[in-house]
Scaffold this motif. Structure first.
Motif, mmCIF file in Angstrom:
data_model
loop_
_atom_site.group_PDB
_atom_site.id
_atom_site.type_symbol
_atom_site.label_atom_id
_atom_site.label_comp_id
_atom_site.label_asym_id
_atom_site.label_seq_id
_atom_site.Cartn_x
_atom_site.Cartn_y
_atom_site.Cartn_z
ATOM 1 N N HIS A 77 -19.719 37.701 20.610
ATOM 2 C CA HIS A 77 -18.155 38.505 20.784
ATOM 3 C C HIS A 77 -17.982 38.066 21.898
ATOM 4 N N GLY A 78 -18.259 36.516 22.663
ATOM 5 C CA GLY A 78 -17.390 36.423 23.976
ATOM 6 C C GLY A 78 -16.641 35.172 22.731
ATOM 7 N N ILE A 79 -17.335 34.652 22.196
ATOM 8 C CA ILE A 79 -15.802 34.374 20.951
ATOM 9 C C ILE A 79 -15.602 34.978 20.683
ATOM 10 N N THR A 80 -15.417 35.839 19.341
ATOM 11 C CA THR A 80 -14.469 36.635 18.538
ATOM 12 C C THR A 80 -13.690 38.131 19.701
ATOM 13 N N ILE A 81 -14.671 37.993 20.819
ATOM 14 C CA ILE A 81 -13.720 39.151 21.245
ATOM 15 C C ILE A 81 -12.599 38.545 22.031
ATOM 16 N N LYS A 95 -7.329 43.613 32.151
ATOM 17 C CA LYS A 95 -7.922 43.699 33.563
ATOM 18 C C LYS A 95 -8.362 42.852 33.656
ATOM 19 N N ARG A 96 -8.290 42.025 35.221
ATOM 20 C CA ARG A 96 -9.448 40.551 35.703
ATOM 21 C C ARG A 96 -10.713 40.666 34.911
ATOM 22 N N PRO A 97 -11.527 41.849 35.621
ATOM 23 C CA PRO A 97 -12.658 41.254 35.525
ATOM 24 C C PRO A 97 -12.766 41.029 34.258
ATOM 25 N N LEU A 98 -13.202 41.963 33.119
ATOM 26 C CA LEU A 98 -13.050 41.903 31.678
ATOM 27 C C LEU A 98 -12.576 40.021 31.351
ATOM 28 N N ARG A 99 -11.550 39.961 31.347
ATOM 29 C CA ARG A 99 -10.621 38.026 31.320
ATOM 30 C C ARG A 99 -11.977 37.376 31.121
ATOM 31 N N ILE A 100 -12.265 38.072 33.219
ATOM 32 C CA ILE A 100 -13.224 36.492 32.913
ATOM 33 C C ILE A 100 -14.487 36.680 32.319
ATOM 34 N N ALA A 101 -15.183 38.255 32.337
ATOM 35 C CA ALA A 101 -16.225 38.110 32.031
ATOM 36 C C ALA A 101 -15.662 37.508 30.414
ATOM 37 N N LEU A 102 -15.042 37.678 29.963
ATOM 38 C CA LEU A 102 -14.574 36.852 28.166
ATOM 39 C C LEU A 102 -15.037 35.741 27.947
ATOM 40 N N ALA A 103 -13.827 34.784 28.989
ATOM 41 C CA ALA A 103 -14.164 33.403 29.232
ATOM 42 C C ALA A 103 -15.404 33.264 29.604
ATOM 43 N N VAL A 104 -16.362 33.627 30.268
ATOM 44 C CA VAL A 104 -17.207 33.309 30.343
ATOM 45 C C VAL A 104 -18.366 33.738 29.277
ATOM 46 N N ALA A 105 -18.627 34.652 28.695
ATOM 47 C CA ALA A 105 -19.792 35.127 27.412
ATOM 48 C C ALA A 105 -18.997 34.358 26.452
ATOM 49 N N GLY A 106 -17.425 33.365 25.995
ATOM 50 C CA GLY A 106 -17.219 33.037 24.755
ATOM 51 C C GLY A 106 -17.568 31.346 25.657
ATOM 52 N N ILE A 183 -13.125 27.481 34.878
ATOM 53 C CA ILE A 183 -14.085 28.236 33.608
ATOM 54 C C ILE A 183 -14.030 26.994 32.343
ATOM 55 N N SER A 184 -12.907 26.319 32.238
ATOM 56 C CA SER A 184 -12.993 25.601 30.700
ATOM 57 C C SER A 184 -13.574 24.166 31.116
ATOM 58 N N ARG A 185 -13.448 24.190 32.451
ATOM 59 C CA ARG A 185 -13.329 22.702 33.099
ATOM 60 C C ARG A 185 -14.904 22.894 33.058
ATOM 61 N N HIS A 186 -15.748 23.501 33.565
ATOM 62 C CA HIS A 186 -17.014 23.881 33.910
ATOM 63 C C HIS A 186 -17.428 23.706 32.640
ATOM 64 N N PHE A 187 -17.418 23.388 31.299
ATOM 65 C CA PHE A 187 -17.900 24.475 30.312
ATOM 66 C C PHE A 187 -19.117 23.625 30.122
ATOM 67 N N LEU A 188 -19.635 22.697 30.864
ATOM 68 C CA LEU A 188 -21.001 22.304 30.625
ATOM 69 C C LEU A 188 -21.767 22.744 31.725
#
Length: 326
Positions: A77-81, A95-106, A183-188
């Motif tokens: 769901h992090g990927i799809t949503i 909203k900002r917290p959901l935006r961050i949470a979705l990036a982390v979950a994906g 978040i993108s740069r810290h993917f590892l």
């Protein structure tokens, strides 16, 4: 085919502003990324193959299976949503917290940094099944040998090609966001976290190293491999076969037997006919768990301006030649 404002902005990149890189390799994959990618594909796949005889012989504990299912659907769901419907196509506002949470979950799905994922997918939509598409199964032609080669390309091989999707052109909106860029740069780091959670939970619950080891096998390795191949099947299988009840300029199709595992993404024909739609499974009986979660986010006030397709919008995209298709 209409595109979201984010895709239009990304494709045009009119301001010419030079933005900081959002992935360690920039627009090109460095050798260390290629090596890591190979490991993240091969090792979980070997575990997935080994899972069949192991499950037959020794079985898997309910804890192991629970961790597999929980981590699978968090990442899926992090990927799809998140990566797909929100970041790539702007199907709703978060909203900002959901935006961050979705990036982390994906990121926990171990499918690559969010900015690279989004840039590749926006480019895919711009050139879908035509020259320039990063992962079309029709890349080599329409004969059976060409299609088999193309399916391999669309499923896995394209990821090892030298990356040429300019992130500043296709995802400038994400690069401008310091949190998403970080978040993108810290993917590892998120990859390590994703692989570490199941054995940590398994070890603490069973208070044994064996519990940690089996949780790592099922909840980390098998889970990542299964999610990878389901996601990649959207690129390969869903652009080669399936029913096409809606008008699109490519060969995207609906593949029903992938619907549950893909969290609704395999209703792919409607998605390419209407990319900004928050719901992909729009016909009766089409399961789309991602759309259901977006609806819950909306009811909780976490998401707004959701682009739900009404009946008129759906009918306007229906293919007259396939009006009776599902």
């Amino acid at each position: 085919m209409k595109s979201s404002p984010e895709v239009i902005e990304a494709a045009e990149a009119a301001d010419g502003q030079v933005l900081p890189p959002a992935t360690l390799g920039g627009d090109s994959k460095r050798s260390v990324e290629q090596i890591a990618l190979l490991l993240f594909i091969v090792v979980p796949f070997v575990a997935l193959v080994a899972a069949v005889p192991l499950a037959w012989g020794r079985g898997a504990s309910w804890l192991d299976l629970g961790l597999l299912v929980a981590m699978y659907f968090i990442g899926c769901h992090g990927i799809t949503i998140g990566f797909h419907r929100y970041f790539t196509h702007g199907s709703f506002k978060a909203k900002r917290p959901l935006r961050i949470a979705l990036a982390v979950a994906g990121s926990l799905a171990v499918e690559g940094p969010v900015v690279r994922w989004v840039a590749d997918h926006r480019k895919h939509h711009r050139f879908s099944d035509a020259e320039g598409d990063p992962h079309s199964p029709w890349r080599f032609g329409e004969t059976l040998p060409a299609l088999l080669k193309g399916l391999w390309w669309a499923h896995i091989a394209w990821m090892f090609d030298e990356e040429r999707t300019p992130q500043q052109k296709y995802a400038p909106d994400l690069i401008r966001d310091p949190a998403i860029r970080g978040i993108s740069r810290h993917f590892l780091s998120f990859t390590i976290l994703s692989l570490a959670i199941p054995p940590l939970v398994g070890g603490l619950v069973t208070m044994s190293w064996w519990g940690a080891a089996t949780a790592f096998f099922w909840g980390s390795l098998v889970r990542v491999a299964l999610l990878h191949h389901v996601t990649w099947s959207i690129n390969s299988i869903c652009h080669a076969v399936g029913k096409r009840p809606f008008k699109s300029r490519d060969k995207s199709g609906n593949v029903w037997w992938l619907a549950v595992l893909s969290c609704g993404e395999s209703w792919h024909n409607l998605h390419h006919a209407d990319p900004t739609s928050a719901r992909h499974g729009v016909m009766r009986g089409q399961i789309d768990s991602s759309a259901r979660l977006i609806r819950w986010f909306e009811l909780l006030g976490w998401a707004s301006d959701v682009r739900w397709p009404d009946a008129a919008r759906i009918e306007s995209r229906r293919s007259p030649a396939r009006a009776d298709a599902a």
